[in-house]
Motif scaffolding. Structure first.
Motif, PDB file in Angstrom:
ATOM      1  N   ILE A  49       0.046   5.174   6.380  1.00 31.16           N
ATOM      2  CA  ILE A  49      -0.411   5.392   8.181  1.00 31.16           C
ATOM      3  C   ILE A  49      -1.705   3.899   7.918  1.00 31.16           C
ATOM      4  O   ILE A  49      -2.102   3.324   8.908  1.00 31.16           O
ATOM      5  CB  ILE A  49      -1.823   6.401   8.637  1.00 31.16           C
ATOM      6  CG1 ILE A  49      -1.720   6.178   9.870  1.00 31.16           C
ATOM      7  CG2 ILE A  49      -3.234   6.892   7.229  1.00 31.16           C
ATOM      8  CD1 ILE A  49      -2.304   7.974  10.602  1.00 31.16           C
ATOM      9  N   VAL A  50      -1.821   3.521   6.231  1.00 32.45           N
ATOM     10  CA  VAL A  50      -2.126   2.451   5.945  1.00 32.45           C
ATOM     11  C   VAL A  50      -1.986   1.604   6.504  1.00 32.45           C
ATOM     12  O   VAL A  50      -2.238   0.116   7.057  1.00 32.45           O
ATOM     13  CB  VAL A  50      -3.749   2.060   5.143  1.00 32.45           C
ATOM     14  CG1 VAL A  50      -3.720   0.918   4.314  1.00 32.45           C
ATOM     15  CG2 VAL A  50      -3.969   4.175   4.592  1.00 32.45           C
TER      16      VAL A  50
ATOM     17  N   LEU B 114      -5.267   1.201  -6.159  1.00 31.82           N
ATOM     18  CA  LEU B 114      -5.191   2.152  -6.573  1.00 31.82           C
ATOM     19  C   LEU B 114      -3.262   2.826  -5.841  1.00 31.82           C
ATOM     20  O   LEU B 114      -3.388   3.201  -5.122  1.00 31.82           O
ATOM     21  CB  LEU B 114      -6.198   3.160  -6.235  1.00 31.82           C
ATOM     22  CG  LEU B 114      -7.400   3.302  -7.671  1.00 31.82           C
ATOM     23  CD1 LEU B 114      -8.480   4.393  -7.534  1.00 31.82           C
ATOM     24  CD2 LEU B 114      -6.523   3.453  -9.001  1.00 31.82           C
TER      25      LEU B 114
ATOM     26  N   GLY C 248      -6.227   5.145   7.992  1.00 34.26           N
ATOM     27  CA  GLY C 248      -5.095   4.476   9.169  1.00 34.26           C
ATOM     28  C   GLY C 248      -5.313   5.083  10.205  1.00 34.26           C
ATOM     29  O   GLY C 248      -5.460   4.403  11.421  1.00 34.26           O
TER      30      GLY C 248
ATOM     31  N   ASP D  69       0.640  -1.009  -0.041  1.00 35.13           N
ATOM     32  CA  ASP D  69      -0.227   0.117  -0.137  1.00 35.13           C
ATOM     33  C   ASP D  69       1.088   1.075  -0.338  1.00 35.13           C
ATOM     34  O   ASP D  69       2.151   1.209   0.808  1.00 35.13           O
ATOM     35  CB  ASP D  69      -0.792   0.122   1.237  1.00 35.13           C
ATOM     36  CG  ASP D  69      -1.897   0.764   1.404  1.00 35.13           C
ATOM     37  OD1 ASP D  69      -3.421   0.618   0.842  1.00 35.13           O
ATOM     38  OD2 ASP D  69      -1.760   2.261   0.922  1.00 35.13           O
ATOM     39  N   ASP D  70       0.644   2.225  -0.872  1.00 40.19           N
ATOM     40  CA  ASP D  70       1.659   3.314  -0.778  1.00 40.19           C
ATOM     41  C   ASP D  70       1.265   5.187   0.383  1.00 40.19           C
ATOM     42  O   ASP D  70       2.027   5.006   0.615  1.00 40.19           O
ATOM     43  CB  ASP D  70       1.295   4.306  -2.316  1.00 40.19           C
ATOM     44  CG  ASP D  70       0.466   4.530  -1.996  1.00 40.19           C
ATOM     45  OD1 ASP D  70      -1.181   3.966  -2.174  1.00 40.19           O
ATOM     46  OD2 ASP D  70      -0.259   5.550  -2.695  1.00 40.19           O
ATOM     47  N   ASP D  71       0.338   3.975   0.891  1.00 43.26           N
ATOM     48  CA  ASP D  71       0.202   4.879   2.243  1.00 43.26           C
ATOM     49  C   ASP D  71       0.018   4.720   3.362  1.00 43.26           C
ATOM     50  O   ASP D  71      -0.044   3.691   4.122  1.00 43.26           O
ATOM     51  CB  ASP D  71      -1.684   5.289   2.263  1.00 43.26           C
ATOM     52  CG  ASP D  71      -2.117   6.409   3.274  1.00 43.26           C
ATOM     53  OD1 ASP D  71      -1.785   6.749   4.150  1.00 43.26           O
ATOM     54  OD2 ASP D  71      -3.033   7.535   2.155  1.00 43.26           O
TER      55      ASP D  71
ATOM     56  N   ALA E 115      -8.406   3.269  11.988  1.00 45.73           N
ATOM     57  CA  ALA E 115      -7.771   1.653  11.977  1.00 45.73           C
ATOM     58  C   ALA E 115      -6.527   1.872  13.484  1.00 45.73           C
ATOM     59  O   ALA E 115      -6.872   0.666  14.429  1.00 45.73           O
ATOM     60  CB  ALA E 115      -7.209   1.232  10.604  1.00 45.73           C
ATOM     61  N   LEU E 116      -5.900   2.647  13.388  1.00 42.61           N
ATOM     62  CA  LEU E 116      -4.751   3.058  14.505  1.00 42.61           C
ATOM     63  C   LEU E 116      -5.338   2.804  15.753  1.00 42.61           C
ATOM     64  O   LEU E 116      -5.282   2.284  16.642  1.00 42.61           O
ATOM     65  CB  LEU E 116      -3.711   4.090  13.957  1.00 42.61           C
ATOM     66  CG  LEU E 116      -2.859   3.271  13.446  1.00 42.61           C
ATOM     67  CD1 LEU E 116      -2.138   4.881  13.196  1.00 42.61           C
ATOM     68  CD2 LEU E 116      -1.859   2.351  14.275  1.00 42.61           C
TER      69      LEU E 116
ATOM     70  N   ASP F 194      -3.074  -3.021  -1.809  1.00 39.59           N
ATOM     71  CA  ASP F 194      -3.461  -1.604  -2.634  1.00 39.59           C
ATOM     72  C   ASP F 194      -4.342  -1.642  -4.068  1.00 39.59           C
ATOM     73  O   ASP F 194      -3.165  -1.652  -5.066  1.00 39.59           O
ATOM     74  CB  ASP F 194      -3.649  -0.622  -2.196  1.00 39.59           C
ATOM     75  CG  ASP F 194      -4.343   0.455  -2.255  1.00 39.59           C
ATOM     76  OD1 ASP F 194      -5.621   0.629  -2.135  1.00 39.59           O
ATOM     77  OD2 ASP F 194      -4.126   2.009  -2.123  1.00 39.59           O
TER      78      ASP F 194
ATOM     79  N   HIS G 297     -11.209  11.520  -1.745  1.00 43.45           N
ATOM     80  CA  HIS G 297     -10.169  10.086  -2.188  1.00 43.45           C
ATOM     81  C   HIS G 297      -8.215   9.878  -1.229  1.00 43.45           C
ATOM     82  O   HIS G 297      -8.194   9.075  -0.749  1.00 43.45           O
ATOM     83  CB  HIS G 297      -9.971  10.216  -3.542  1.00 43.45           C
ATOM     84  CG  HIS G 297      -9.501   8.514  -3.798  1.00 43.45           C
ATOM     85  ND1 HIS G 297      -8.281   8.297  -4.260  1.00 43.45           N
ATOM     86  CD2 HIS G 297     -10.329   7.907  -4.175  1.00 43.45           C
ATOM     87  CE1 HIS G 297      -8.108   7.069  -4.377  1.00 43.45           C
ATOM     88  NE2 HIS G 297      -9.372   6.671  -4.331  1.00 43.45           N
TER      89      HIS G 297
ATOM     90  N   ASN H 255      -9.215   9.479   2.478  1.00 45.69           N
ATOM     91  CA  ASN H 255     -10.111   8.483   2.664  1.00 45.69           C
ATOM     92  C   ASN H 255      -8.873   7.754   3.526  1.00 45.69           C
ATOM     93  O   ASN H 255      -8.929   6.819   4.029  1.00 45.69           O
ATOM     94  CB  ASN H 255     -10.430   7.866   1.312  1.00 45.69           C
ATOM     95  CG  ASN H 255     -11.106   6.361   1.854  1.00 45.69           C
ATOM     96  OD1 ASN H 255     -12.036   6.692   2.176  1.00 45.69           O
ATOM     97  ND2 ASN H 255     -10.907   5.543   1.054  1.00 45.69           N
TER      98      ASN H 255
ATOM     99  N   LEU I 134       0.586   0.669   8.576  1.00 49.68           N
ATOM    100  CA  LEU I 134       1.024   0.581   9.613  1.00 49.68           C
ATOM    101  C   LEU I 134      -0.006   0.453  11.091  1.00 49.68           C
ATOM    102  O   LEU I 134       0.557  -0.827  11.465  1.00 49.68           O
ATOM    103  CB  LEU I 134       1.628   2.379  10.229  1.00 49.68           C
ATOM    104  CG  LEU I 134       1.912   2.322  11.558  1.00 49.68           C
ATOM    105  CD1 LEU I 134       3.264   1.898  11.548  1.00 49.68           C
ATOM    106  CD2 LEU I 134       2.088   3.355  12.588  1.00 49.68           C
ATOM    107  N   SER I 135      -1.372   1.099  10.019  1.00 48.15           N
ATOM    108  CA  SER I 135      -2.541   0.104  11.056  1.00 48.15           C
ATOM    109  C   SER I 135      -2.606  -0.894  11.169  1.00 48.15           C
ATOM    110  O   SER I 135      -2.935  -1.840  11.462  1.00 48.15           O
ATOM    111  CB  SER I 135      -3.308   1.257  11.008  1.00 48.15           C
ATOM    112  OG  SER I 135      -3.846   1.119   9.343  1.00 48.15           O
TER     113      SER I 135
ATOM    114  N   ALA J 161     -10.664   1.652  -2.016  1.00 46.42           N
ATOM    115  CA  ALA J 161     -11.214   2.752  -1.596  1.00 46.42           C
ATOM    116  C   ALA J 161     -12.296   2.062  -2.681  1.00 46.42           C
ATOM    117  O   ALA J 161     -12.608   1.567  -3.072  1.00 46.42           O
ATOM    118  CB  ALA J 161     -10.974   4.226  -1.411  1.00 46.42           C
TER     119      ALA J 161
END
Lengths: 121, 686
Positions: free
Chosen positions: A11-12, A53, B480, A7-9, B483-484, A51, B472, B475, A14-15, A78
């Motif tokens: 925080i995603v 996208l 994150g 995933d490029d994000d 979820a965190l 992911d 987007h 989102n 990490l979570s 998403a």
């Protein structure tokens, strides 16, 4: 269970890492498709979350470049990321929408998917 | 068939009870023919033969053979008059109104040795009396005086005769002078009369009066053309003018002519009437020919006169040729001018844009109906009648002087919420001092509105795109965060207080994600899916609840009452599209409130008619009755510039109707405005 998260994000990633680690899974993180493919070959994970996208290389392109293997592949996206037909055409076994309603539940859901996946094989 | 009088024959059917008293002239022999087919046939036998060298005997023999015996006395009279000075006159009588193609007959008669005339049956009496008068003056013989008186009176006679001859010369001279004076007086009178006339009716009436003295001239016929093709025939019949026209090519004579031979035959065919002698008096139309080079006019008079009367009548007509020409010329030009301006005026009236000819002092000289928005009997100022202003319109280019016949750059003038582009030309006739302006006004109000709307729509669409991207982008991080927060809450090492805070974080993130999701649905342009595919069963309540979060800021300073009671009733529509309607209505309500106000939104069920209703009400300014009918018109807006496009309500109504709904409005100015939307519901969850 060895899990690869592409995933490029940050925080995603990490979570998801935190959530899976709570249940004592081994997590590998990749920030882009290319890195994901390298880690995939290197560690041969049980489950891959990718992911749909991402810049440069989309999740679909990542899956196009994967050689046949036994990993459980789950596409995450998403709500406007992908259409159903795209998902069906890809090598993904499952699809999970972002945001996750409850990440703990999501982890448990993926564990079940994996069990079913192993049983099938 | 054949009846005889002295020196007269009647061939055919005649009512002769009165005419037997016919006073016969000594030197003319008359034959009256009833113009029937046998008579025509009788003459047509000479069509190929030489009628001119026809001998009197042959003619008499044929006549007898065809129509009956003639007495010896008349025969000899006929032969005598025929040989002496050929004064045999054939008179053809016909019934009025009959169509008689007699060109051939006239042609034959023209070749022949006889004089001939055509008269209507009821003119026989007049004809006979006009012929008889001539012969009334038979000189009386004086009785011879005694011989002795002769000598006595001879010298006196000499003197007397000298005196008489002199005085008769003087009398003759005075008479001639008087006659000339009279004729000139008549001419002057005619010129005066002609100067006052206005139309062809008058002209023909004056002509009739003029020719009254000549009872052997018939009612004159005026023929004219402007284009050389359509020929108009005008003639007075009793007191009414008869006019007809024909597309016909005519040989227009150059000068005064007495039609003869083939020429006469042609005219007889054109006029479709038996005529023995025609006088053609051409008119010169110098003025008309400047505009209509092929213009021609001609006066035709049927001439029944005898040879010695002809000179007089012909001179009489010739004397009048020029003044009659001038009058007719003037009448034709005036009439064409009237027609011309009438047609131009009609052309202007049919233009959809207002146009006007204006002088430098803002006076309207000419305009079409569209220009006269505010007709005013007192003022002819353009700004008054067009814009109902007391001063020139804002932006009027009257101060800018365009070159002759050139237009200046379009100017814009605005009044009463209307906007016009004004095109302006300078008009100045060659040699004319007065400068006029031709103004054309193009209504650009709607044009402007459309332009504004396009800008607005463009803005909206890029805003929609932008918010799509924004949503987007938000989102992922929010996913994150949520979820965190969930992961941390699950951790055992965390104190209850922190857990509670983490829960707040989770809730906030979840709410944000919900808004983003709605926003993305709302701005989602149609992505190739047809309307029918996107139809959902949903309650109106649900639609309202999805939309309200976006309006929270707008609604903040007002009191909002929401009372939704139709959650169980589903309607078929595309929620994302219908949300726009709710959004529009609430936005409208907010804009109607200048200060803190109340907005009520409620839904209700009409089970009897299987309908659900959604109502949006505000207690703002309200809609005046005169505007309420236009409220759903596209581009209709009373809002300030930038606030609205005038499309919101129009589009909303269309959307509602697309989903088989119905939208209406009710308002009491200063009290409330209430929009009502109704849909048939498809089923109840109850």
């Amino acid at each position: 269970m060895k899990i690869l998260i592409i995933d490029d994000d940050e925080i995603v990633r990490l979570s998801l890492k935190r959530a899976f680690e709570m249940f004592s899974h081994q997590v590998f993180l990749a920030a882009c498709g290319e890195e994901g493919l390298v880690l995939w070959r290197e560690h041969n994970p049980d489950t891959v979350l990718v992911d749909a996208l991402m810049p440069h290389m989309t999740g679909f392109e990542v899956l196009d470049n994967v050689h046949a293997n036994s990993s459980l592949i789950i596409l995450i996206s998403a709500f406007t990321g992908a259409t159903e037909s795209d998902i069906h055409a890809s090598k993904a076994h499952h699809f999970i929408a972002k945001p996750f309603e409850n990440i703990i539940e999501t982890v448990k859901q993926i564990e079940t998917m994996y069990e079913n996946h192993c049983r099938k094989i | 068939m054949l009846i005889e009088g002295q020196n007269v024959l009647w061939v055919g059917k005649f009512d002769l009870t009165k005419k037997n008293s016919f006073l016969v002239s000594n030197n003319t022999f008359y034959i009256f023919f009833d113009l029937t087919d046998p008579v025509k046939d009788f003459f047509s036998q000479w069509a190929d033969k030489d009628f001119k060298s026809l001998t009197s005997n042959l003619f008499l023999n044929q006549l007898e053979k065809q129509f009956g015996e003639i007495s010896a006395a008349n025969k000899s009279n006929f032969l005598k008059t025929f040989t002496q000075d050929s004064s045999v006159e054939l008179v053809f009588t016909y019934s009025k109104g009959k169509n008689l193609l007699l060109g051939d007959l006239v042609f034959i008669l023209n070749k022949g040795p006889f004089k001939f005339n055509f008269i209507e049956k009821d003119e026989i009496n007049d004809y006979i009396s006009s012929r008889s008068q001539k012969n009334i003056s038979t000189p009386e013989k004086m009785s011879e005086p005694p011989e002795d008186l002769k000598a006595l009176s001879s010298s006196r006679d000499d003197l007397e005769s000298q005196f008489q001859s002199q005085s008769s010369d003087i009398k003759k001279f005075v008479d001639e002078q008087n006659m000339r004076l009279n004729s000139e007086r008549r001419l002057v009178k005619l010129i005066k009369d002609l100067a006052e006339l206005n139309d062809i009716d008058d002209l023909l009436l004056i002509l009739r009066k003029e020719l009254k003295g000549f009872n052997y001239l018939r009612e004159p016929l005026l023929i004219y053309t402007l284009d050389g093709e359509s020929v108009f025939f005008s003639q007075m019949r009793n007191s009414e003018r008869h006019e007809w026209y024909q597309n016909i090519k005519l040989d227009w004579p150059e000068k005064f002519t007495v039609a003869k031979g083939a020429d006469l035959a042609n005219w007889v065919n054109v006029l479709n009437r038996p005529i023995s002698k025609l006088v053609l008096l051409p008119f010169s139309l110098d003025l008309s020919q400047r505009f209509f080079p092929k213009a021609k006019a001609l006066l035709i008079v049927e001439d029944l006169s005898l040879a010695d009367q002809q000179a007089l009548s012909h001179q009489f007509l010739l004397d009048r040729q020029q003044i009659l020409s001038m009058s007719l010329d003037r009448i034709l030009i005036e009439y064409q001018l009237t027609l011309f301006s009438y047609r131009w005026e009609k052309v202007f009236d049919h233009l959809k844009d207002p146009v006007a000819v204006i002088d430098a002092n803002y006076n309207v000289l000419r305009s079409n109906q569209k220009f006269l928005n505010h007709p005013d009997m007192q003022s002819f100022k353009c700004y008054k009648v067009f814009a109902n202003r007391d001063t020139p319109c804002v932006g009027c280019p009257m101060e800018i002087e365009p070159a002759v016949d050139a237009s200046v750059n379009p100017e814009r003038i605005e009044f009463n919420n209307k906007s016009y582009r004004l095109l302006r030309n300078r008009i100045q006739a060659p040699g004319d001092q007065q400068v006029l302006y031709f103004h054309r006004y193009y209504d650009e109000t709607q044009h402007d509105q459309i332009l504004k709307t396009l800008f607005q729509l463009e803005k909206m669409s890029s805003l929609g795109e932008l918010s799509g991207h924004l949503a987007h982008e938000l989102n992922n991080p929010l996913t994150g965060v949520m979820a965190l927060a969930q992961v941390l809450q699950a951790s055992k090492e965390i104190s209850p207080q922190i857990k509670k805070d983490l829960n707040e974080i989770e809730t906030g993130a979840r709410r944000s994600l919900g808004i983003i999701k709605n926003l993305m649905n709302f701005t989602k342009a149609d992505q190739g899916e047809s309307l029918i595919e996107s139809l959902e069963s949903i309650s109106l309540d649900e639609c309202v609840e999805r939309t309200l979060p976006f309006l929270k800021t707008a609604l903040r300073q007002h009191r909002l009452f929401v009372d939704l009671k139709t959650k169980e009733y589903l309607v078929r529509l595309v929620p994302q599209i219908f949300q726009q309607v709710i959004f529009n209505l609430i936005q409208n309500a907010v804009q109607a409130l200048s200060e803190q106000g109340t907005i009520k939104i409620w839904s209700e069920v009409d089970e009897k008619n299987q309908r659900v209703k959604l109502l949006v009400e505000d207690n703002g300014v309200g809609i005046p009755p005169e505007n309420i009918n236009r409220i759903f018109d596209a581009f209709y807006t009373t809002k300030k510039e930038g606030q609205g496009t005038g499309l919101g309500l129009s589009i909303s109504k269309q959307i509602v109707e697309t989903f088989a709904g119905y939208m209406s409005v009710e308002s009491k100015p200063g009290v409330f405005t209430r929009f009502k939307i109704e849909f048939p519901y498809e089923g109840s969850l109850k």
